[in-house]
Write a protein that holds these residues in place. Sequence first.
Motif, mmCIF file in Angstrom:
data_model
loop_
_atom_site.group_PDB
_atom_site.id
_atom_site.type_symbol
_atom_site.label_atom_id
_atom_site.label_comp_id
_atom_site.label_asym_id
_atom_site.label_seq_id
_atom_site.Cartn_x
_atom_site.Cartn_y
_atom_site.Cartn_z
ATOM 1 N N ALA A 51 0.791 -1.222 0.000
ATOM 2 C CA ALA A 51 0.000 0.000 0.000
ATOM 3 C C ALA A 51 0.826 1.277 0.000
ATOM 4 O O ALA A 51 0.266 2.356 -0.179
ATOM 5 C CB ALA A 51 -0.938 -0.011 1.207
ATOM 6 N N ALA A 52 2.117 1.176 0.155
ATOM 7 C CA ALA A 52 3.050 2.305 0.261
ATOM 8 C C ALA A 52 2.532 3.619 -0.322
ATOM 9 O O ALA A 52 2.626 3.855 -1.518
ATOM 10 C CB ALA A 52 4.374 1.936 -0.383
ATOM 11 N N GLY A 53 1.995 4.457 0.529
ATOM 12 C CA GLY A 53 1.580 5.791 0.116
ATOM 13 C C GLY A 53 0.325 5.881 -0.732
ATOM 14 O O GLY A 53 -0.025 6.963 -1.178
ATOM 15 N N THR A 54 -0.347 4.773 -0.967
ATOM 16 C CA THR A 54 -1.537 4.819 -1.823
ATOM 17 C C THR A 54 -2.801 5.192 -1.055
ATOM 18 O O THR A 54 -3.790 5.594 -1.661
ATOM 19 C CB THR A 54 -1.797 3.454 -2.497
ATOM 20 O OG1 THR A 54 -2.141 2.493 -1.497
ATOM 21 C CG2 THR A 54 -0.594 2.989 -3.304
ATOM 22 N N GLY A 55 -2.778 4.994 0.265
ATOM 23 C CA GLY A 55 -3.977 5.231 1.055
ATOM 24 C C GLY A 55 -4.990 4.103 0.940
ATOM 25 O O GLY A 55 -6.087 4.188 1.474
ATOM 26 N N ARG A 56 -4.628 3.047 0.245
ATOM 27 C CA ARG A 56 -5.524 1.901 0.064
ATOM 28 C C ARG A 56 -5.170 0.792 1.039
ATOM 29 O O ARG A 56 -4.052 0.719 1.520
ATOM 30 C CB ARG A 56 -5.419 1.365 -1.368
ATOM 31 C CG ARG A 56 -5.899 2.376 -2.401
ATOM 32 C CD ARG A 56 -5.825 1.840 -3.809
ATOM 33 N NE ARG A 56 -6.626 0.626 -3.932
ATOM 34 C CZ ARG A 56 -6.392 -0.316 -4.845
ATOM 35 N NH1 ARG A 56 -5.397 -0.177 -5.693
ATOM 36 N NH2 ARG A 56 -7.154 -1.386 -4.904
ATOM 37 N N GLN A 57 -6.131 -0.083 1.283
ATOM 38 C CA GLN A 57 -5.904 -1.259 2.105
ATOM 39 C C GLN A 57 -5.209 -2.327 1.268
ATOM 40 O O GLN A 57 -5.560 -2.531 0.100
ATOM 41 C CB GLN A 57 -7.234 -1.816 2.638
ATOM 42 C CG GLN A 57 -7.899 -0.924 3.653
ATOM 43 C CD GLN A 57 -7.131 -0.874 4.956
ATOM 44 O OE1 GLN A 57 -6.511 -1.847 5.388
ATOM 45 N NE2 GLN A 57 -7.141 0.286 5.597
ATOM 46 N N ALA A 58 -4.251 -3.027 1.857
ATOM 47 C CA ALA A 58 -3.498 -4.062 1.139
ATOM 48 C C ALA A 58 -4.422 -5.165 0.626
ATOM 49 O O ALA A 58 -4.227 -5.670 -0.488
ATOM 50 C CB ALA A 58 -2.421 -4.646 2.043
ATOM 51 N N ILE A 59 -5.424 -5.535 1.403
ATOM 52 C CA ILE A 59 -6.360 -6.582 0.960
ATOM 53 C C ILE A 59 -7.061 -6.146 -0.312
ATOM 54 O O ILE A 59 -7.215 -6.926 -1.252
ATOM 55 C CB ILE A 59 -7.378 -6.919 2.073
ATOM 56 C CG1 ILE A 59 -6.672 -7.592 3.246
ATOM 57 C CG2 ILE A 59 -8.496 -7.807 1.542
ATOM 58 C CD1 ILE A 59 -7.540 -7.782 4.473
ATOM 59 N N GLY A 60 -7.484 -4.882 -0.361
ATOM 60 C CA GLY A 60 -8.145 -4.360 -1.560
ATOM 61 C C GLY A 60 -7.245 -4.388 -2.780
ATOM 62 O O GLY A 60 -7.695 -4.659 -3.891
ATOM 63 N N ILE A 61 -5.970 -4.115 -2.582
ATOM 64 C CA ILE A 61 -5.012 -4.153 -3.697
ATOM 65 C C ILE A 61 -4.871 -5.578 -4.220
ATOM 66 O O ILE A 61 -4.898 -5.819 -5.423
ATOM 67 C CB ILE A 61 -3.650 -3.576 -3.258
ATOM 68 C CG1 ILE A 61 -3.799 -2.069 -2.988
ATOM 69 C CG2 ILE A 61 -2.571 -3.852 -4.313
ATOM 70 C CD1 ILE A 61 -2.609 -1.429 -2.305
ATOM 71 N N LEU A 62 -4.747 -6.541 -3.309
ATOM 72 C CA LEU A 62 -4.587 -7.942 -3.726
ATOM 73 C C LEU A 62 -5.852 -8.492 -4.384
ATOM 74 O O LEU A 62 -5.766 -9.306 -5.299
ATOM 75 C CB LEU A 62 -4.206 -8.813 -2.526
ATOM 76 C CG LEU A 62 -2.789 -8.629 -1.993
ATOM 77 C CD1 LEU A 62 -2.615 -9.385 -0.689
ATOM 78 C CD2 LEU A 62 -1.752 -9.066 -3.017
ATOM 79 N N LEU A 63 -7.015 -8.053 -3.904
ATOM 80 C CA LEU A 63 -8.279 -8.579 -4.432
ATOM 81 C C LEU A 63 -8.831 -7.766 -5.595
ATOM 82 O O LEU A 63 -9.848 -8.134 -6.171
ATOM 83 C CB LEU A 63 -9.335 -8.644 -3.315
ATOM 84 C CG LEU A 63 -9.071 -9.646 -2.209
ATOM 85 C CD1 LEU A 63 -10.117 -9.511 -1.116
ATOM 86 C CD2 LEU A 63 -9.038 -11.062 -2.748
ATOM 87 N N GLY A 64 -8.169 -6.672 -5.948
ATOM 88 C CA GLY A 64 -8.630 -5.819 -7.037
ATOM 89 C C GLY A 64 -8.686 -6.572 -8.361
ATOM 90 O O GLY A 64 -8.021 -7.592 -8.546
ATOM 91 N N ALA A 65 -9.484 -6.055 -9.269
ATOM 92 C CA ALA A 65 -9.691 -6.709 -10.563
ATOM 93 C C ALA A 65 -8.377 -7.032 -11.276
ATOM 94 O O ALA A 65 -8.234 -8.104 -11.847
ATOM 95 C CB ALA A 65 -10.565 -5.832 -11.455
#
Length: 125
Positions: free
Chosen positions: A33-47
């Motif tokens: 998530a480094a600096g994105t403001g997003r949750q890591a789970i959301g990044i991994l589960l993203g489309a």
Amino acid sequence: MFKDVTLTWGEQSYTVPAKEQMGLILVIEDALAAGTGRQAIGILLGAEGPSYARLATAYGAALRYAGSTVTDDEIYLSIMEDMAAQSADVAAKVQGAIVALLSIIAPPIGAKMAAVYDGGKGGKK
């Protein structure tokens, strides 16, 4: 309750004991998530999932936390070499890394994803 986690790179396996899982989770989340403001789970589960660079960085951070000396560059270049060689298993490797990271930062979600992934004969990372 957390369980021991084993990660592999090449032929070498590295285990992080259950009592050290929160530290490992923080390392992975920071890399994803480094600096994105997003949750890591959301990044991994993203489309589209994480970028290959972010995936390599997160997996590398996890491996180093577990005792490996592998660099993020080595992991990233391994993915790119597989892609350049049009290796049929590059998608399986990337998906396996995503499932492995999910299994660490969100064990219940990771377990469900691993069951689907293994049911499709993807294998485990």
